[in-house]
Design an enzyme around this catalytic site. Structure first.
Site, PDB file in Angstrom:
ATOM      1  CD  GLU A  88      -3.181   1.024   2.239  1.00  0.00           C
ATOM      2  OE1 GLU A  88      -3.403  -0.595   2.302  1.00  0.00           O
ATOM      3  OE2 GLU A  88      -3.321   1.614   3.111  1.00  0.00           O
ATOM      4  CG  ASP A 134      -1.961   4.357   2.527  1.00  0.00           C
ATOM      5  OD1 ASP A 134      -2.205   3.936   1.855  1.00  0.00           O
ATOM      6  OD2 ASP A 134      -1.874   3.822   3.737  1.00  0.00           O
ATOM      7  CD  GLU A 183      -4.745   7.549   6.372  1.00  0.00           C
ATOM      8  OE1 GLU A 183      -5.412   6.147   5.629  1.00  0.00           O
ATOM      9  OE2 GLU A 183      -3.891   7.359   6.979  1.00  0.00           O
TER      10      GLU A 183
END
Length: 287
Positions: free
Chosen positions: A98, A100, A102
């Site tokens: 993953e 990311d 955010e």
């Protein structure tokens, strides 16, 4: 090589290296949130909303193994404390990879926190956090992930903010085997998102809405017949992202961001990692 075979090979490759962009009807699908996720303006705009009952999200229709992924976003305005807006790549399963972005909301007048992380084989704990040098709620800005065999580069308006290098030769895992989809979501995380959970979501401000446009995946589309994992150096098969790295100017901009706007770096958190920092922290992040 006969010209007809040359054309055929070029056509076959074009099926795998895709530059899908703009039209959300064509490139993405809403995965949760029902009417809280809306595709508007003939596919040119997508909005996600969050209320007390639910958030919302979407994903790319295709999976990819390496590429450059750009998405223009305008984040939740006003008092966005407790909310998290995301843009990330992820594979499936418990040992997922993953990458990311955010965006952690905050009280009106306080800056958003950009939270980045890299997971390899289900293991993360590689957080770096930043403030931005602009208000991300006033206009659209471009957030990008470059993922190739050598590096993962996080960019904001084409300015690098973070690089995660492939150091597999030193025994450090790097995501390169699992295809990933692009995901985005808007959800409530007031147990941790704003000041460690001290500031809760003010539901009188709901619904909270984030907006998206100009999604572009210049990437290798994964299928059982694709050659995304090939290390071929055929010049016909090259896209800019495949060899993208930071030049001297890029390294200078990265230093500028990390000096002025970085607010957390797992590579300097000796209290959290009391038994020793992650091995990649001993290497230069500016390579």
């Amino acid at each position: 090589m006969p010209f007809s075979i040359f054309l055929l090979s070029l056509f076959v490759f074009s099926l795998h290296i895709a530059a899908s962009e703009a039209d959300f009807y064509e490139t993405c699908e809403v995965t949760w949130g029902d009417e809280r996720a809306k595709i508007l303006n003939g596919g040119q705009l997508l909005t996600l909303s969050l209320d007390k009952a639910s958030g919302s999200g979407f994903q790319s229709k295709q999976e990819f193994l390496f590429g450059r992924f750009d998405l223009q976003m305008k984040l939740v305005p006003g008092n966005s404390a407790g909310t998290v807006t995301t843009f990330y790549l992820s594979s499936q399963g418990p040992a997922n990879d993953e990458i990311d972005f955010e965006f952690l909301g905050n009280l009106s007048g306080d800056p958003y926190v950009v939270h980045t992380n890299v997971f390899t084989q289900g293991k993360g704990n590689r957080e770096q956090q930043f403030y931005l040098w602009f208000d991300p709620t006033e206009a659209f800005h471009t957030y990008s992930i470059v993922w190739n065999r050598q590096h993962i580069i996080f960019l904001v308006d084409n300015i690098p903010i973070r690089v995660f290098n492939n150091l597999e030769a030193a025994g450090i895992a790097f995501p390169h085997k699992q295809p990933m989809r692009v995901y985005s979501s808007l959800w409530n995380a007031d147990d941790w998102a704003t000041r460690g959970g001290l500031i809760k979501t003010d539901w009188t401000q709901a619904p909270f809405t984030a907006s998206y446009r100009n999604f572009n995946a210049d990437a290798c589309v994964w299928s059982s017949q694709s050659s995304c994992d090939s290390e071929s150096t055929n010049s016909l098969q090259k896209s800019a992202w495949q060899d993208q790295a930071l030049d001297a100017s890029g390294r200078n901009r990265l230093r500028w961001v990390q000096k002025k706007y970085m607010i957390y770096n797992y590579c300097t958190d000796f209290k959290r990692f009391s038994e020793g920092l992650r091995p990649e922290c001993k290497r230069s992040r500016f390579l």
